[in-house]
Design an enzyme around this catalytic site. Structure first.
Site, PDB file in Angstrom:
ATOM      1  N   SER A  22       0.860  -1.178   0.000  1.00 41.22           N
ATOM      2  CA  SER A  22       0.000   0.000   0.000  1.00 41.22           C
ATOM      3  C   SER A  22       0.895   1.225   0.000  1.00 41.22           C
ATOM      4  O   SER A  22       1.858   1.292   0.759  1.00 41.22           O
ATOM      5  CB  SER A  22      -0.910   0.032   1.233  1.00 41.22           C
ATOM      6  OG  SER A  22      -1.910  -0.953   1.133  1.00 41.22           O
ATOM      7  N   GLU A  81      -3.012  19.002  -2.754  1.00 45.28           N
ATOM      8  CA  GLU A  81      -4.321  19.010  -3.387  1.00 45.28           C
ATOM      9  C   GLU A  81      -5.221  17.857  -2.943  1.00 45.28           C
ATOM     10  O   GLU A  81      -6.414  17.912  -3.160  1.00 45.28           O
ATOM     11  CB  GLU A  81      -4.153  18.974  -4.914  1.00 45.28           C
ATOM     12  CG  GLU A  81      -3.404  20.155  -5.484  1.00 45.28           C
ATOM     13  CD  GLU A  81      -1.875  20.055  -5.359  1.00 45.28           C
ATOM     14  OE1 GLU A  81      -1.206  21.042  -5.677  1.00 45.28           O
ATOM     15  OE2 GLU A  81      -1.365  18.993  -4.932  1.00 45.28           O
ATOM     16  N   SER A  82      -4.704  16.792  -2.376  1.00 44.92           N
ATOM     17  CA  SER A  82      -5.447  15.676  -1.778  1.00 44.92           C
ATOM     18  C   SER A  82      -4.588  14.419  -1.669  1.00 44.92           C
ATOM     19  O   SER A  82      -3.695  14.381  -0.836  1.00 44.92           O
ATOM     20  CB  SER A  82      -6.756  15.378  -2.501  1.00 44.92           C
ATOM     21  OG  SER A  82      -7.559  14.576  -1.652  1.00 44.92           O
ATOM     22  N   CYS A 115      -8.237  18.333  -5.475  1.00 47.07           N
ATOM     23  CA  CYS A 115      -9.102  19.510  -5.454  1.00 47.07           C
ATOM     24  C   CYS A 115      -8.362  20.704  -6.066  1.00 47.07           C
ATOM     25  O   CYS A 115      -8.803  21.835  -5.955  1.00 47.07           O
ATOM     26  CB  CYS A 115      -9.584  19.815  -4.043  1.00 47.07           C
ATOM     27  SG  CYS A 115      -8.248  20.076  -2.875  1.00 47.07           S
TER      28      CYS A 115
END
Length: 136
Positions: free
Chosen positions: A73, A80-81, A101
Site C-alpha cells: 500500500s 491538493e489531496s 481539489c
C-alpha cells in the site's frame, strides 16, 4: 423550493464554485506481479505521477504486507489531496485512487501513468465529480 441568498451568501457560493474536486479511481487486473510487490518502485511511480499531474507532494507512506494475501500500500499525500495504490500479489490485482481539489492538477494523468507502470491486462476506471457545488 426557492431560497433567497443574501449578497454575502452569493459571494460565498461563487467562491465555492472554484473549489473543484476530481476523483479518478479504478481496478487494475492481471498486473505484473513483480511490480505489485516492489514497494520502492511503487513509491517512486506514485511520486512521479503526482508531479506529472501538477500535484504538490507533501508526504509519502508505504507498507509491504507478506503472507497469503500480501501486497503493498502506498499513500502519497499531496497538497491538493491524495494518491493511493493498494496491491494484492496473489490476485495480480491493484486498486488505484487519485483525488485532487486543485484546479491545475489532473488526476487522470496520474492514474494513467501509474496504470501503465503496473502493466494490467484490463482496467476498470471511474470518474467522480467531487466539486463542492454542482455545475448543473
Amino acid at each position: 423550493m426557492c431560497i433567497a441568498l443574501l449578497s454575502e451568501d452569493r459571494e460565498m457560493v461563487e467562491k465555492a464554485k472554484v473549489i473543484v474536486g476530481k476523483h479518478v479511481y479504478g481496478n487494475l487486473y492481471d498486473c505484473d506481479v513483480n511490480v505489485l510487490s516492489d514497494e520502492k518502485f511503487l513509491r517512486d511511480v506514485a511520486v512521479e505521477a503526482a508531479k506529472m499531474a501538477n500535484m504538490t507532494v507533501w508526504d509519502v507512506k508505504s507498507w509491504k504486507f507478506g503472507g497469503e494475501k500480501g501486497g503493498v500500500s502506498v499513500i502519497v499525500l499531496v497538497v491538493e489531496s491524495h494518491i493511493a495504490i493498494h496491491t494484492w500479489t496473489e490476485y495480480s490485482y491493484a486498486t488505484l485512487d487519485v483525488y485532487t481539489c486543485g484546479e491545475k492538477s489532473d488526476p487522470e494523468v496520474a492514474f494513467n501513468y501509474i496504470a501503465s507502470k503496473l502493466k494490467p491486462k484490463y482496467v476498470k476506471k471511474y470518474y467522480a465529480d467531487r466539486s463542492s457545488i454542482s455545475a448543473d
